[in-house]
Design an enzyme around this catalytic site. Structure first.
Site, short mmCIF file in Angstrom:
data_model
loop_
_atom_site.label_atom_id
_atom_site.label_comp_id
_atom_site.label_asym_id
_atom_site.label_seq_id
_atom_site.Cartn_x
_atom_site.Cartn_y
_atom_site.Cartn_z
N ASP A 13 0.87 -1.17 0.00
CA ASP A 13 0.00 0.00 0.00
C ASP A 13 0.91 1.24 0.00
OD1 ASP A 13 -2.30 1.72 0.65
OD2 ASP A 13 -1.29 1.91 2.59
N TYR A 15 -0.17 5.11 0.68
CA TYR A 15 -0.40 6.20 1.63
C TYR A 15 -0.60 5.66 3.04
CZ TYR A 15 -0.84 8.68 -2.73
OH TYR A 15 -0.58 9.19 -3.97
N ARG A 44 -7.36 13.45 5.95
CA ARG A 44 -7.19 12.02 5.67
C ARG A 44 -8.50 11.24 5.92
NH1 ARG A 44 -4.89 7.91 2.82
NH2 ARG A 44 -4.46 6.11 4.11
N SER A 119 -2.26 0.98 -5.01
CA SER A 119 -2.76 2.12 -4.23
C SER A 119 -3.98 2.78 -4.84
CB SER A 119 -1.63 3.16 -4.12
OG SER A 119 -2.09 4.37 -3.58
N ASN A 120 -4.72 3.45 -3.96
CA ASN A 120 -5.83 4.31 -4.39
C ASN A 120 -5.33 5.49 -5.22
OD1 ASN A 120 -7.88 2.94 -3.09
ND2 ASN A 120 -7.89 4.24 -1.27
C1 2OP Z 1 -3.66 3.72 -0.52
O1 2OP Z 1 -4.32 2.99 -1.27
C2 2OP Z 1 -5.36 3.23 1.23
O2 2OP Z 1 -4.52 5.38 0.94
C3 2OP Z 1 -4.22 4.06 0.84
O3 2OP Z 1 -2.53 4.14 -0.85
#
Ligand code: 2OP
Length: 209
Positions: A13, A15, A44, A119-120
């Protein structure tokens, strides 16, 4: 087989796991003295809430847009004036988040595995964050949910990593500091590793109560 024998690829992941989302606190404090930590927390929280809502509603917008909407609402909630110039400065900070100090040594030590990010973040955001943190060249794949047009923890997101890397779900180890993200990855059959960055206290079983 155990995890060590079975895992071929490690997927991270971004973030909160590789990049510290709260490294924006310093710029937040410059613009809004003493309100940096509160703004970062609210920003956040709204950002994640909006990803979940958009996924449930079937109305995808990319993570840059979601992050900006979350910033606007977080500022409104805290009564902080956030006109376009300040907003642009804060959004820019998201392209230069600091990596956690353990990230480079850990990735270097794990270089025998195929390493990826899932990641998102939008492709542009992820590219910028990886470059700014000096992590270029360490990953075989940097995968954005943007290809699936839905956010974590949709199973389609985790399956994207398996498809793009050509590695079965059962041979992927997924690493995240976000507990809900770990649970989503586990649900599709990944091995998982939760990085407890916020030092959350956990009980291993009910018998300890
Ligand atoms: C990401 O997908 C969940 O923010 C986190 O990087």
């Amino acid at each position: 087989m155990n995890a060590k024998q079975e895992i071929k690829a490690l997927v991270f992941d971004a973030y909160g796991t590789l990049f510290d989302v709260h490294s924006v606190i310093s710029i937040c404090n410059q613009l809004f003295p003493d309100r940096g930590a509160a703004l970062s927390q609210a920003w956040r929280a709204k950002q994640l809430e909006y990803t979940w809502l958009r996924s449930l509603m079937g109305h995808y917008e990319d993570f840059w847009q979601v992050t900006e909407s979350a910033l606007i609402v977080a500022c409104q909630t805290l009564n902080l004036p956030c006109e376009p110039a300040r907003r642009a400065q804060l959004m820019d900070a998201y392209l230069h988040l600091e990596p956690y100090p353990d990230v480079r040594p850990a990735l270097t030590a794990l270089a025998d595995y195929s390493l990826a990010i899932l990641s998102n973040g939008s492709p542009r955001m992820l590219q910028a964050a990886v470059a700014s943190a000096g992590l270029e060249g360490l990953f075989s794949h940097v995968i954005s949910v943007d290809e699936a047009k839905i956010y974590k923890p949709s199973p389609r997101v985790y399956q994207l990593a398996s498809q793009k890397m050509g590695v079965a779900e059962s041979a992927i180890g997924f690493v995240s500091s976000n507990a809900w993200d770990v649970i989503g990855a586990k649900a599709v059959g990944f091995w998982t590793c939760w990085v407890n960055r916020s030092n959350t206290k956990v009980r291993s079983s009910a018998s300890e109560e």
